[in-house]
Design a protein around this motif. Structure first.
Motif, short mmCIF file in Angstrom:
data_model
loop_
_atom_site.label_atom_id
_atom_site.label_comp_id
_atom_site.label_asym_id
_atom_site.label_seq_id
_atom_site.Cartn_x
_atom_site.Cartn_y
_atom_site.Cartn_z
N LEU A 1 -0.61 4.28 7.01
CA LEU A 1 -0.06 3.38 6.00
C LEU A 1 -0.21 3.95 4.59
O LEU A 1 0.72 3.85 3.78
N TRP B 1 -3.79 -3.89 2.81
CA TRP B 1 -3.83 -4.10 4.26
C TRP B 1 -5.22 -4.55 4.67
O TRP B 1 -6.20 -4.26 4.00
N THR C 1 3.00 4.94 2.32
CA THR C 1 3.15 4.26 1.03
C THR C 1 3.24 5.26 -0.11
O THR C 1 4.09 5.15 -1.00
N THR D 1 -4.68 3.99 11.60
CA THR D 1 -3.68 3.10 11.02
C THR D 1 -3.74 3.16 9.50
O THR D 1 -2.69 3.23 8.83
#
Length: 139
Positions: free
Chosen positions: A35, A20, A39, A31
């Motif tokens: 993520l 990312w 994941t 964020t």
């Protein structure tokens, strides 16, 4: 930028690999944590979630504090018997470990990375640096 490719969407769907890129804004830390947590849940790595989220949060916070460009995060679960995590930013200077006093509110991020990871380090790139760490896979 070092450690961040233009094809993050495509690469993020590769099994065992996620990537990312975040703007250097305060919301990047939240964020990134979300993520990484999501994941690792998808990859079935529940045992590594808390420590990975903590260390990514520390490294993204460092990047946010000192760099003004995009921040990249990569995770590899097929890099060996460990999870490899990289955080990149456009600032070429490597981070410096500090010895924080008891009443300091900051300065412990790299100490946490060093204590909690199997190995860690930095590497320079053409336009910045990458800080990486490895966590042993359970089992």
């Amino acid at each position: 930028m070092v450690g961040v490719s233009d094809g993050a969407e495509t690469l993020a769907s590769t099994p065992g690999f996620a990537e990312w890129s975040f703007p250097a804004e305060p919301g990047a830390v939240r964020t990134a944590r979300t993520l990484v947590r999501d994941t690792l849940r998808e990859w079935g790595m529940h045992a590594l979630t808390d420590v990975t989220v903590l260390l990514v949060s520390e490294l993204v916070t460092n990047s946010l504090r000192y760099a003004s460009g995009p921040i990249g995060v990569r995770m590899y679960s097929r890099a060996g018997p460990f999870l490899l995590v990289e955080v990149s930013d456009p600032l070429p200077e490597p981070p410096r470990e500090r010895v924080a006093a008891e009443d300091d509110e900051g300065g412990r991020g790299l100490q946490l990375v060093a204590l909690a990871s199997r190995r860690w380090g930095t590497r320079p790139g053409n336009t910045g640096k990458t800080v990486w760490f490895e966590l042993a896979l359970p089992g």
